[in-house]
Design a protein around this motif. Structure first.
Motif, PDB file in Angstrom:
ATOM      1  N   ARG A 231     -22.498  15.246  -5.722  1.00 30.09           N
ATOM      2  CA  ARG A 231     -22.904  16.194  -6.762  1.00 30.09           C
ATOM      3  C   ARG A 231     -24.386  16.029  -7.086  1.00 30.09           C
ATOM      4  O   ARG A 231     -25.123  17.018  -7.204  1.00 30.09           O
ATOM      5  CB  ARG A 231     -22.054  15.975  -8.004  1.00 30.09           C
ATOM      6  N   ALA A 232     -24.839  14.793  -7.235  1.00 33.23           N
ATOM      7  CA  ALA A 232     -26.251  14.543  -7.552  1.00 33.23           C
ATOM      8  C   ALA A 232     -27.157  14.988  -6.408  1.00 33.23           C
ATOM      9  O   ALA A 232     -28.216  15.583  -6.634  1.00 33.23           O
ATOM     10  CB  ALA A 232     -26.459  13.062  -7.853  1.00 33.23           C
ATOM     11  N   ARG A 233     -26.746  14.709  -5.189  1.00 39.17           N
ATOM     12  CA  ARG A 233     -27.562  15.112  -4.042  1.00 39.17           C
ATOM     13  C   ARG A 233     -27.633  16.624  -3.899  1.00 39.17           C
ATOM     14  O   ARG A 233     -28.697  17.192  -3.599  1.00 39.17           O
ATOM     15  CB  ARG A 233     -26.983  14.492  -2.765  1.00 39.17           C
ATOM     16  N   MET A 234     -26.528  17.284  -4.106  1.00 35.44           N
ATOM     17  CA  MET A 234     -26.505  18.731  -3.943  1.00 35.44           C
ATOM     18  C   MET A 234     -27.304  19.451  -5.025  1.00 35.44           C
ATOM     19  O   MET A 234     -27.874  20.514  -4.785  1.00 35.44           O
ATOM     20  CB  MET A 234     -25.061  19.239  -3.932  1.00 35.44           C
ATOM     21  N   LYS A 235     -27.363  18.875  -6.226  1.00 34.55           N
ATOM     22  CA  LYS A 235     -28.193  19.457  -7.284  1.00 34.55           C
ATOM     23  C   LYS A 235     -29.658  19.441  -6.873  1.00 34.55           C
ATOM     24  O   LYS A 235     -30.399  20.408  -7.105  1.00 34.55           O
ATOM     25  CB  LYS A 235     -27.991  18.696  -8.597  1.00 34.55           C
ATOM     26  N   PHE A 263     -25.859  16.786   6.730  1.00 31.43           N
ATOM     27  CA  PHE A 263     -26.289  17.411   5.480  1.00 31.43           C
ATOM     28  C   PHE A 263     -25.748  18.842   5.373  1.00 31.43           C
ATOM     29  O   PHE A 263     -25.209  19.242   4.335  1.00 31.43           O
ATOM     30  CB  PHE A 263     -27.818  17.444   5.409  1.00 31.43           C
ATOM     31  N   SER A 264     -25.872  19.613   6.439  1.00 29.86           N
ATOM     32  CA  SER A 264     -25.400  21.001   6.420  1.00 29.86           C
ATOM     33  C   SER A 264     -23.896  21.069   6.188  1.00 29.86           C
ATOM     34  O   SER A 264     -23.406  21.951   5.467  1.00 29.86           O
ATOM     35  CB  SER A 264     -25.766  21.689   7.744  1.00 29.86           C
ATOM     36  N   PHE A 271     -21.137  24.074  -1.563  1.00 32.31           N
ATOM     37  CA  PHE A 271     -21.525  25.425  -1.995  1.00 32.31           C
ATOM     38  C   PHE A 271     -20.784  26.536  -1.246  1.00 32.31           C
ATOM     39  O   PHE A 271     -20.976  27.717  -1.557  1.00 32.31           O
ATOM     40  CB  PHE A 271     -23.031  25.625  -1.825  1.00 32.31           C
ATOM     41  N   HIS A 272     -20.011  26.174  -0.234  1.00 35.17           N
ATOM     42  CA  HIS A 272     -19.236  27.143   0.550  1.00 35.17           C
ATOM     43  C   HIS A 272     -20.119  28.124   1.319  1.00 35.17           C
ATOM     44  O   HIS A 272     -19.715  29.254   1.592  1.00 35.17           O
ATOM     45  CB  HIS A 272     -18.254  27.917  -0.347  1.00 35.17           C
TER      46      HIS A 272
END
Length: 284
Positions: A231-235, A263-264, A271-272
């Protein structure tokens, strides 16, 4: 005879207003522009917003000229002022002068806390090496770098970083005067999410076993350690995709994924959609 004079008390400004006021005063005092890049996830608000969103990109008129109208120019700016500067800052942690492809010199001042890079300040623009001919007329109006003020600029910038760091700690303590394990877990993950973070490292920071740390993540924050890190990384990835033109490979590395394919895959899981498609949709 009046010995003491007091002022009316004022309400303390919010953390983003505090940062904005400090940066604008600094810019006005020195007649330059300031850009701020954060090196970890702790410089984000609880809703995921970047605390220096107005200063993540150069906003000097010379730096902005033609940049976003020409993808080639923008890529060159990202290569010079994002990738190369951040790599050098992380390598040495020392202030240095940087010259870009556009003929601009900037003073780069990393701010470290306990040996960990927290922020990178860019000060400028100043007239540097020969620019491309189409930028010469504006380039000639840029000031030369004031070497006589170099030490003062570095010192004041580092003090600005200290002030920002102290204000961030104050914000966290105001919300949680006696940090409990929930906040300590959250703080640890925000600080180290984009590094080589591990559950054993969290356990060591809390003084408990790895299995106990895993249990507390679920008990206190309602998610597994891996999901909290994701969650932190995706933000951070979301912000970089929305607000910059950095290559996706560079964004992957900045968010803790040396492998762009992994990563992808993780981004799509969160995020779908793919990072590239997310970026295209974000700029419509």
């Amino acid at each position: 005879m009046l010995k003491f004079q007091y002022f009316d008390k004022t309400t303390q400004s919010g953390i983003m207003d505090f940062f904005e006021q400090a940066i604008r005063l600094f810019e006005h005092r020195h007649g330059l522009k300031l850009t701020v890049h954060a090196m970890n996830s702790r410089w984000y608000s609880r809703n995921g917003g970047y605390l220096f969103s107005r200063w993540i990109a150069h906003h000097a008129k010379f730096c902005e000229r033609k940049r976003y109208a020409n993808p080639k120019y923008n890529r060159a700016c990202m290569r010079d002022c994002a990738v190369e500067v951040e790599q050098e800052s992380l390598r040495t942690g020392e202030p240095f002068l940087h010259n870009c492809w556009k003929g601009v010199t900037e003073l780069i001042v990393p701010f470290l806390w306990e040996g960990t890079p927290e922020l990178i300040f860019y000060l400028g623009p100043f007239r540097g090496s020969e620019p491309p001919e189409e930028f010469r007329s504006e380039w000639e109006n840029l000031p030369l770098f004031p070497r006589e003020k170099q030490e003062n600029l570095i010192l004041e910038t580092q003090l600005l970083g200290l002030g920002f760091h102290a204000r961030l700690l104050q914000e966290n303590r105001t919300e949680n005067p006696l940090p409990n394990r929930r906040e300590r877990i959250r703080e640890y993950i925000l600080r180290h999410a984009c590094e080589k973070i591990s559950l054993s490292g969290l356990g060591h920071a809390l003084g408990i076993s790895e299995s106990r740390a895993s249990h507390l993540c679920m008990l206190q924050l309602g998610a597994s350690f891996q999901d909290l890190v994701l969650r932190a990384r995706m933000k951070k990835a979301e912000l970089l995709l929305r607000e910059t033109d950095e290559p996706i490979k560079a964004i992957a590395e900045k968010t803790g994924y040396p492998n762009i394919y992994y990563f992808s895959r993780m981004f799509r899981r969160f995020f779908h959609e793919s990072p590239a498609r997310f970026r295209r949709n974000a700029i419509r």
